[in-house]
Design an enzyme around this catalytic site. Structure first.
Site, mmCIF file in Angstrom:
data_model
loop_
_atom_site.group_PDB
_atom_site.id
_atom_site.type_symbol
_atom_site.label_atom_id
_atom_site.label_comp_id
_atom_site.label_asym_id
_atom_site.label_seq_id
_atom_site.Cartn_x
_atom_site.Cartn_y
_atom_site.Cartn_z
ATOM 1 N N TYR A 1 0.838 -1.201 0.000
ATOM 2 C CA TYR A 1 0.000 0.000 0.000
ATOM 3 C C TYR A 1 0.876 1.254 0.000
ATOM 4 C CZ TYR A 1 -3.758 3.180 1.400
ATOM 5 O OH TYR A 1 -4.671 4.206 1.448
HETATM 6 N N1 LIG Z 1 -9.936 5.643 4.413
HETATM 7 C C1 LIG Z 1 -8.675 5.927 4.673
HETATM 8 O O1 LIG Z 1 -8.218 5.855 5.810
HETATM 9 C C2 LIG Z 1 -7.761 6.375 3.572
HETATM 10 C C3 LIG Z 1 -6.595 7.077 3.905
HETATM 11 C C4 LIG Z 1 -5.736 7.478 2.887
HETATM 12 C C5 LIG Z 1 -6.041 7.179 1.581
HETATM 13 N N2 LIG Z 1 -7.177 6.488 1.289
HETATM 14 C C6 LIG Z 1 -7.442 6.177 -0.110
HETATM 15 O O2 LIG Z 1 -8.689 6.742 -0.462
HETATM 16 C C7 LIG Z 1 -9.244 6.002 -1.534
HETATM 17 C C8 LIG Z 1 -10.692 5.708 -1.228
HETATM 18 O O3 LIG Z 1 -10.752 4.874 -0.107
HETATM 19 P P1 LIG Z 1 -12.022 4.824 0.865
HETATM 20 O O4 LIG Z 1 -11.506 4.972 2.219
HETATM 21 O O5 LIG Z 1 -13.068 5.717 0.356
HETATM 22 O O6 LIG Z 1 -12.407 3.268 0.694
HETATM 23 P P2 LIG Z 1 -13.743 2.539 0.239
HETATM 24 O O7 LIG Z 1 -13.459 1.083 0.342
HETATM 25 O O8 LIG Z 1 -14.906 3.098 0.967
HETATM 26 O O9 LIG Z 1 -13.877 2.959 -1.307
HETATM 27 C C9 LIG Z 1 -13.043 2.417 -2.305
HETATM 28 C C10 LIG Z 1 -13.890 2.158 -3.539
HETATM 29 O O10 LIG Z 1 -13.009 1.661 -4.565
HETATM 30 C C11 LIG Z 1 -13.679 0.630 -5.245
HETATM 31 N N3 LIG Z 1 -12.706 -0.261 -5.877
HETATM 32 C C12 LIG Z 1 -11.851 -1.123 -5.266
HETATM 33 N N4 LIG Z 1 -11.159 -1.808 -6.195
HETATM 34 C C13 LIG Z 1 -11.590 -1.380 -7.412
HETATM 35 C C14 LIG Z 1 -11.248 -1.724 -8.745
HETATM 36 N N5 LIG Z 1 -10.343 -2.673 -9.033
HETATM 37 N N6 LIG Z 1 -11.874 -1.075 -9.758
HETATM 38 C C15 LIG Z 1 -12.815 -0.127 -9.502
HETATM 39 N N7 LIG Z 1 -13.192 0.235 -8.248
HETATM 40 C C16 LIG Z 1 -12.570 -0.391 -7.219
HETATM 41 C C17 LIG Z 1 -14.484 -0.094 -4.158
HETATM 42 O O11 LIG Z 1 -15.531 -0.889 -4.696
HETATM 43 C C18 LIG Z 1 -14.963 1.071 -3.317
HETATM 44 O O12 LIG Z 1 -16.232 1.527 -3.754
HETATM 45 C C19 LIG Z 1 -8.366 4.766 -1.712
HETATM 46 O O13 LIG Z 1 -7.497 4.961 -2.807
HETATM 47 C C20 LIG Z 1 -7.593 4.711 -0.419
HETATM 48 O O14 LIG Z 1 -6.355 4.072 -0.556
HETATM 49 C C21 LIG Z 1 -8.045 6.091 2.250
#
Ligand SMILES: NC(=O)c1ccc[n+]([C@@H]2O[C@H](COP(=O)([O-])OP(=O)(O)OC[C@H]3O[C@@H](n4cnc5c(N)ncnc54)[C@H](O)[C@@H]3O)[C@@H](O)[C@H]2O)c1
Length: 250
Positions: free
Chosen positions: A157
Site C-alpha cells: 500500500y
Molecule cells: N480511508 C482511509 O483511511 C484512507 C486514507 C488514505 C487514503 N485512502 C485512499 O482513499 C481512496 C478511497 O478509499 P475509501 O476509504 O473511500 O475506501 P472505500 O473502500 O470506501 O472505497 C473504495 C472504492 O473503490 C472501489 N474499488 C476497489 N477496487 C476497485 C477496482 N479494481 N476497480 C474499480 N473500483 C474499485 C471499491 O468498490 C470502493 O467503492 C483509496 O485509494 C484509499 O487508498 C483512504
C-alpha cells in the site's frame, strides 16, 4: 441536496471508487453544486445505492480499473454520453493484507499495485486526451500519508501510494500548457468501509500517529478534493495536499 455554492454547474466529473467512502463523498458534493458525475466502480451493488442517493445527476459504470481495456472503454463511453470529462478523481483503491515485507504474499502485492497504481495510471492515461480536446481539466489522485511516510505492515500500500505521488508530479508538469492540473492528496486515516480490510492493531497504529487523535471525516476530504477539482484551484499542479490531522511533517 441543493447547495447555494454552484462551482460545478455544467461540469462533468468521473470519480473512480465513487460508490463508497471518500469518492462517494466527493461525488455527492459535486452533484450538490450543480455537476453531473460518473461513478466508475467495481461494485455494481454499491453503484446502485450511490445512484439512488445522488439522483438524476449520477451515472454508474461498473469496471475494474486494473483492466486497461475496461478503462479505455469507460472513458470513451463517458465522453460520448457527456461530450467531455472536466474532472477526474481517482479514489478506487484497496489496502492489501497487513504483513511484514518478508511475509508479504506475492499475489497480494501484485493486486495492490495493479489497482492502486496501474489502475490509476490507466484512468489518467485514457482521460487526459479527452480533457486536452477542451483545454481544461482537473485531476485529483488520492494517495495517502502512507506514501510519504511508509506504514509498517503495509508495504504494498505504501509503495503504491508513493508511486501515485511520483506519477502525479510527472503528469502535472507534462500538462502545464494544456489547462489541466494534476494534484494528489495524502490523507491520514479516514473512517470508511476500507478499514474493514485492515487488522485492528494497524488501525490503532495509524490513529496513534495522528496528533489530532481522531480520524478524518469524509466531508473534510470532500471539501479539499472539490476545491482542488474546481476552477478556483488554477495555479497549483503536480502538488501534494496534506490532510492528516497534523501527522505530516513535510
Ligand atoms: N480511508 C482511509 O483511511 C484512507 C486514507 C488514505 C487514503 N485512502 C485512499 O482513499 C481512496 C478511497 O478509499 P475509501 O476509504 O473511500 O475506501 P472505500 O473502500 O470506501 O472505497 C473504495 C472504492 O473503490 C472501489 N474499488 C476497489 N477496487 C476497485 C477496482 N479494481 N476497480 C474499480 N473500483 C474499485 C471499491 O468498490 C470502493 O467503492 C483509496 O485509494 C484509499 O487508498 C483512504
Amino acid at each position: 441536496m441543493a447547495n447555494s455554492i454552484r462551482r460545478y454547474e455544467g461540469r462533468h466529473a468521473v470519480i473512480t471508487g465513487g460508490a463508497s467512502g471518500i469518492g462517494f463523498a466527493a461525488a455527492a458534493r459535486i452533484a450538490s453544486e450543480g455537476g453531473t458525475v460518473s461513478l466508475w466502480d467495481v461494485d455494481a451493488g454499491k453503484i446502485g445505492e450511490a445512484k439512488a442517493a445522488l439522483g438524476a445527476s449520477a451515472h454508474g459504470f461498473t469496471l475494474d480499473v486494473s483492466d486497461p481495456d475496461q478503462v479505455e472503454q469507460a472513458a470513451a463511453e463517458t465522453a460520448k454520453v457527456f461530450g467531455k470529462i472536466d474532472v477526474l478523481i481517482c479514489s478506487a483503491g484497496i489496502t492489501g493484507p497487513n504483513a511484514k515485507v518478508a511475509d508479504y504474499p506475492i499475489d497480494a502485492w501484485k493486486r495492490v499495485l495493479d489497482i492502486n497504481l496501474n489502475g490509476l495510471f490507466y484512468c489518467n492515461r485514457f482521460v487526459v486526451p479527452i480533457m486536452q480536446k477542451n483545454n481544461y481539466g482537473r485531476i485529483v489522485n488520492v494517495a495517502s500519508i502512507a506514501g510519504k511516510e511508509g506504514n509498517p505492515n503495509a508495504s504494498a500500500y505504501s509503495a503504491s501510494k508513493a508511486a501515485v505521488i511520483g506519477l502525479t508530479k510527472s503528469l502535472g508538469k507534462e500538462l502545464v500548457h494544456d489547462g489541466i492540473t494534476v494534484n494528489a492528496i495524502t490523507p491520514a486515516t479516514v473512517e470508511t468501509p476500507i478499514l474493514k480490510q485492515m487488522q485492528q492493531f494497524h488501525i490503532d497504529y495509524m490513529l496513534s500517529k495522528i496528533p489530532m487523535q481522531r480520524f478524518g471525516k469524509i466531508e473534510e476530504l470532500a471539501s479539499l478534493i472539490t476545491w482542488i477539482a474546481s476552477e478556483e484551484c488554477s495555479f497549483t499542479t503536480g502538488a501534494v495536499f496534506d490532510i492528516s490531522g497534523g501527522r505530516a511533517t513535510y
